[in-house]
Write an enzyme that holds these catalytic residues in place. Structure first.
Site, PDB file in Angstrom:
ATOM      1  N   GLY A 147      41.707 -24.168  13.060  1.00  0.00           N
ATOM      2  CA  GLY A 147      41.226 -25.202  13.972  1.00  0.00           C
ATOM      3  C   GLY A 147      42.161 -26.399  14.037  1.00  0.00           C
ATOM      4  N   LEU A 182      28.410 -22.902   8.464  1.00  0.00           N
ATOM      5  CA  LEU A 182      29.058 -22.611   9.747  1.00  0.00           C
ATOM      6  C   LEU A 182      28.416 -23.353  10.917  1.00  0.00           C
ATOM      7  CD1 LEU A 182      29.625 -18.761   9.351  1.00  0.00           C
ATOM      8  CD2 LEU A 182      31.187 -20.629   8.799  1.00  0.00           C
ATOM      9  N   HIS A 183      29.288 -23.734  11.855  1.00  0.00           N
ATOM     10  CA  HIS A 183      28.848 -24.395  13.093  1.00  0.00           C
ATOM     11  C   HIS A 183      29.650 -23.784  14.240  1.00  0.00           C
ATOM     12  CE1 HIS A 183      32.610 -26.546  12.595  1.00  0.00           C
ATOM     13  NE2 HIS A 183      32.210 -26.990  11.416  1.00  0.00           N
ATOM     14  N   GLN A 207      46.635 -29.386   8.212  1.00  0.00           N
ATOM     15  CA  GLN A 207      46.444 -28.139   7.451  1.00  0.00           C
ATOM     16  C   GLN A 207      47.096 -26.956   8.175  1.00  0.00           C
ATOM     17  OE1 GLN A 207      42.706 -27.001   5.229  1.00  0.00           O
ATOM     18  NE2 GLN A 207      42.337 -25.894   7.105  1.00  0.00           N
ATOM     19  N   HIS A 218      33.487 -23.166  13.926  1.00  0.00           N
ATOM     20  CA  HIS A 218      33.879 -21.920  13.254  1.00  0.00           C
ATOM     21  C   HIS A 218      33.714 -20.734  14.206  1.00  0.00           C
ATOM     22  CE1 HIS A 218      32.474 -24.354   9.625  1.00  0.00           C
ATOM     23  NE2 HIS A 218      33.723 -24.082   9.319  1.00  0.00           N
ATOM     24  N   LYS A 275      41.195 -29.192  14.503  1.00  0.00           N
ATOM     25  CA  LYS A 275      40.467 -30.253  13.775  1.00  0.00           C
ATOM     26  C   LYS A 275      41.221 -30.631  12.498  1.00  0.00           C
ATOM     27  CE  LYS A 275      36.848 -32.413  11.931  1.00  0.00           C
ATOM     28  NZ  LYS A 275      36.494 -31.811  10.684  1.00  0.00           N
ATOM     29  N   GLY A 306      32.266 -22.044   4.904  1.00  0.00           N
ATOM     30  CA  GLY A 306      30.844 -21.873   5.163  1.00  0.00           C
ATOM     31  C   GLY A 306      30.198 -23.095   5.787  1.00  0.00           C
TER      32      GLY A 306
END
Ligand code: AMP
Length: 281
Positions: A149, A33-34, A155, A37, A151, A31
């Site tokens: 992502g 969000l930008h 992960q 996302h 980013k 959440g």
């Protein structure tokens, strides 16, 4: 957009949808969000007929209680953004829904090397928490495509490893980093930066870009020292700045010719921990 809070309802709705339309694309988020996302959702819409987003601030992946407590929550606004951007399904579960039993007794994933370096080293237990939530979400949504992502590059590799371990048939699509006009990688945590910290924060990207422009076969050690010293002068507390092989994140002292590589950086601006990375080669 249809919103589900209970996994049971999500499962049965998706089951019915899957018979009518495939493929199913999935964008998991925490959440606040930008546009980063939203770029994942846009990619999902390009590949898939059914697009699912989830919002869940996963307690088991926070190694720092304060970071969890202060994680931004903007659910009403997030729902508006998702609706505006053509998301079909939002999964918005409660903690009890995801973790019906105690948070402490959870299974362990054998992630090996990838969990011992970089984020894994500085945030102990973080990737175990990521795997816990991702296994649950993947089993609920059963997507054909999973959009993640760059980013959070480490992960992405951890989740690919998880998918191998639990043998779920899903294709991972890694999407580029969305940045603010001044180069700062978009992040939900950016809203926690003070005015001064926000002004200094683009230095992270500048340092990576400068390293990328100047790196050659023998100078990484020197460039890294200079970069860290510049970050320290600007009041950043650096966790790591490393060069690694992109395939498996093997940390390298030097640039390897003809090998896709990546520069990775994590540093605190005040209380806020920021991460960024840049592909090289
Ligand atoms: P988060 O809500 O931070 O857990 O992120 C959810 C997903 O959005 C993850 O796959 C992130 O890697 C991705 N993401 C976060 N920030 C960005 C960004 N600036 N550009 C592209 N994707 C991002």
């Amino acid at each position: 957009m249809v919103i589900f809070k209970r996994s049971e309802d999500l499962l049965s709705y998706l089951g019915a949808m899957r018979k009518l339309k495939t493929p199913v694309g999935f964008v998991p988020t925490m959440g606040a969000l930008h546009n980063g996302h939203i770029s994942l959702l846009e990619k999902s819409k390009k590949y898939c007929s059914v697009n699912v987003c989830s919002i869940f601030i996963n307690p088991t992946q926070f190694n720092n209680a304060d970071d969890y407590k202060k994680y931004p929550v903007t659910t009403e606004e997030d729902i508006r953004i998702l609706e505006e951007n053509g998301c079909d399904i939002l999964f918005l579960p409660s903690e009890k829904e995801v973790y019906p039993d105690s948070l402490s007794k959870q299974k362990h994933f054998e992630l090996g090397y990838i969990e011992t370096i970089l984020e894994g080293k500085y945030r102990p237990g973080h990737f175990q928490g990521v795997c816990l939530i991702m296994e649950k979400l993947l089993n609920m949504v059963k997507p054909d495509f999973l959009f993640l992502g760059q980013k959070d590059f480490q992960q992405c590799l951890v989740i690919k490893k998880l998918i191998e371990l639990i043998k779920i048939p899903v294709t991972v699509v890694i999407c580029p980093i969305m940045r603010e006009a001044d180069g700062l990688a978009m992040s939900s945590r950016n809203t926690r930066l003070s005015g001064g910290e926000r002004e200094r924060a683009p230095l992270l990207h500048q340092v990576l870009q400068s390293l990328k422009s100047n790196i050659n076969a023998s100078n990484f050690k020197l460039l890294k020292e200079q970069a860290i010293s510049s970050l320290h002068q600007n009041n950043f507390r650096v966790d790591y700045l490393e060069l690694a092989r992109r395939e498996d994140l093997k940390i390298c002292e030097q640039l390897l010719a003809d090998e896709p590589m990546i520069l990775l950086l994590a540093a605190f601006a005040g209380e806020v921990r920021l991460i960024d990375n840049l592909y090289i080669n």
